[in-house]
Design a protein around this motif. Structure first.
Motif, PDB file in Angstrom:
ATOM      1  N   THR A 288       0.840  -1.212   0.000  1.00 34.94           N
ATOM      2  CA  THR A 288       0.000   0.000   0.000  1.00 34.94           C
ATOM      3  C   THR A 288       0.869   1.254   0.000  1.00 34.94           C
ATOM      4  O   THR A 288       0.594   2.215  -0.736  1.00 34.94           O
ATOM      5  N   LEU A 289       1.903   1.270   0.814  1.00 32.81           N
ATOM      6  CA  LEU A 289       2.788   2.438   0.857  1.00 32.81           C
ATOM      7  C   LEU A 289       3.509   2.621  -0.475  1.00 32.81           C
ATOM      8  O   LEU A 289       3.632   3.755  -0.976  1.00 32.81           O
ATOM      9  N   HIS A 292       0.987   4.008  -2.970  1.00 31.10           N
ATOM     10  CA  HIS A 292       0.516   5.373  -2.696  1.00 31.10           C
ATOM     11  C   HIS A 292       1.627   6.411  -2.852  1.00 31.10           C
ATOM     12  O   HIS A 292       1.352   7.561  -3.194  1.00 31.10           O
ATOM     13  N   ILE A 450      -2.417   5.990   5.832  1.00 33.99           N
ATOM     14  CA  ILE A 450      -2.151   6.836   4.660  1.00 33.99           C
ATOM     15  C   ILE A 450      -2.534   8.297   4.908  1.00 33.99           C
ATOM     16  O   ILE A 450      -1.729   9.201   4.641  1.00 33.99           O
TER      17      ILE A 450
END
Length: 515
Positions: A288-289, A292, A450
């Motif tokens: 996810t990091l 993103h 996030i």
């Protein structure tokens, strides 16, 4: 009424006298080593500062003996030595570990040889085996004392200082390499020693020519444990700057660098599964990091088997570091100036978990931006069944109490009947400390992580460039709130505090946003 005679038979008296004469003759026939013949101890104390608690003093000694597990003061003035606080968590004093002889000639048994220590710091570390307490509390507090009173403020690879721990039962040979070799080496070139190591050694005495004892009014630790805290204050910023420089020169990292402008580096610190507070969904977290923030360097690290130098290199390149509450927060000292730190707190409303990193950041004075993110739902805090099911205390609970632990994620305050853990510990404390602190893992809710990182970029790194692209649009709603793929509010499991520069804040602990 006739009293029973307490007189001993003459033969017993004669045997006792004969034993005493022989013992005296043996002692007289075994002279003291030349180094300590006629030895006399002396002391003086630094003047108390304004509003200083009388036990928070620093005193200086000459010619102490360490013999058979005991610190020995030689002289008739021992009773005048004031109370000296050597352990700031539980309030232990030097007098607890010191005995007195008016003359060296009275010392029995007599040592056969003497080892000399030129300079020593006498202190008491009850959490000697804990990485955070040693590296983030005891050592910088000792640095503060040495710097203020002995002018010992910088790294000296040839230091002849001995750190002698008064804490009973400490095994200095059982230690973690990164703490007790790398970290302690920033203060002394010698290994840490302990008075307990000399127990039952009646052949050798340690002559301490010069010693310093006491923490003074400053304390680098969580204020709940700098007791009594209302009389304590943190070390001065200039002394903490010297501590960061000392550690930097000792370990070999740029202690005064400012966070790099571009590209940013996001460091994720996880713990191994066999420890506690391991991030169960770490693969999802990393993907996810990386998705993103495609232009950022995103790195995952485990620190358990790294040297202090290796850990320093990792932290020193970070723009943002994210970690789950634990001892690794001691490594915030390695962050560059103006870096950011995202502190994941496994459980809500645990004030102590917030205090430790907040007050550390305040004392380090290196402009770190610290944000707390709290997981609140029990579904995000899986207990380690492999530990809990075999716990004898857990086995004493009934079904209702076990259900509260698993479904509500909390320890039951009032039980139907008392559960005895030990003489000094309540069930509730045991449950909090050993189940929800050291027997849990964590599932990170990335719909909260996030937005928290977005906030850090927007508020504190406006000059950072992500490949010329604007930051991704933050999810609608307040911090920590976002919509799941099914359109449902997925923020109920997380609270995020406002980012803040802690050294500019008054004491207080950040607003926790409620969904």
């Amino acid at each position: 009424m006739h009293r029973k005679s307490s007189a001993r038979p003459l033969s017993v008296i004669l045997l006792s006298c004969l034993f005493a004469v022989c013992h005296t003759a043996r002692s007289l026939g075994h002279p003291l080593p030349a180094e300590i013949q006629g030895l006399q101890s002396s002391y003086h104390c630094a003047p108390l500062e304004a509003e200083q608690h009388p036990e928070h003093r620093v005193c200086f000694f000459k010619n102490l003996l360490l013999f058979n597990g005991t610190l020995v003061y030689l002289g008739p003035d021992a009773r005048s030595i004031p109370s000296i606080n050597t352990e700031y968590w539980l309030g232990g004093t030097l007098q607890q570990w010191m005995t007195n002889y008016t003359s060296i000639e009275l010392l029995e048994p007599r040592p056969e040889r003497v080892v000399t220590v030129n300079k020593a710091a006498l202190t008491d570390w009850i959490f000697y085996h804990n990485y955070f307490h040693v590296f983030a509390e005891y050592l910088p507090s000792l640095h503060n004392v040495l710097c203020k009173h002995w002018g010992d403020c910088t790294f000296n690879p040839n230091s002849d200082l001995d750190i002698i721990l008064l804490t009973p039962g400490i095994d200095v040979n059982h230690s973690r390499d990164a703490v007790h070799t790398d970290a302690a080496a920033c203060v002394t070139s010698k290994p840490i020693s302990a008075t307990s190591a000399t127990i039952n050694n009646t052949h050798t005495a340690v002559l301490i020519k010069e010693a310093i004892a006491g923490w003074g009014p400053e304390c680098r630790a969580d204020h709940w444990h700098c007791l009594p805290w209302k009389y304590r204050r943190p070390p001065q910023p200039e002394i903490m700057d010297l501590w960061r420089q000392r550690v930097g020169d000792c370990i070999g990292f740029d202690w005064d660098r400012t966070v790099q402008a571009s590209p940013p580096t996001i460091i994720v610190i996880d713990r191994e599964w066999n420890a506690s507070r391991h991030i169960v969904n770490i693969n999802h977290v990393m993907s996810t990091l990386e998705h993103h923030y495609p232009q950022a360097n995103v790195e995952l690290h485990y620190l358990e088997h790294l040297s202090l130098k290796q850990q320093a290199v990792i932290y020193n390149k970070a723009s943002i570091v994210m970690w789950v509450h634990g001892a690794s927060m001691a490594n915030l000292i390695f962050l560059p100036r103006q870096a950011a730190a995202l502190h994941i707190v496994p459980r809500p409303h645990i004030q102590e978990n917030l205090d430790w990193p907040e007050e550390l950041v305040r004392d380090l004075s290196n402009d770190i931006k610290l944000v707390h993110l709290n997981n609140t739902g029990p579904d995000l805090l899986p207990l380690k069944t492999s530990r809990l099911f075999f716990d004898k205390i857990y086995q004493k609970l009934d079904k209702r109490e076990k259900l509260a632990i698993w479904e509500e994620g909390k320890c039951v305050e009032e039980l139907k009947r008392p559960i005895v853990v030990n003489e000094t510990e309540t069930f509730h404390h045991y449950c909090e400390e050993f189940w929800f602190k050291t027997s849990v893992d964590i599932v990170l809710n990335m719909t909260a992580v996030i937005p928290a990182i977005d906030d850090l970029f927007e508020n504190y790194f406006p000059s950072l460039q992500l490949g010329g692209q604007p930051l991704p649009v933050r999810a609608s709603g307040h911090r920590g709130t976002s919509k799941s793929a099914h359109g449902q509010d997925d923020s109920y499991n997380t609270q995020v505090s406002h980012p803040h520069v802690l050294h500019q804040r008054k004491r207080g602990f950040g607003t926790q946003l409620e969904p």
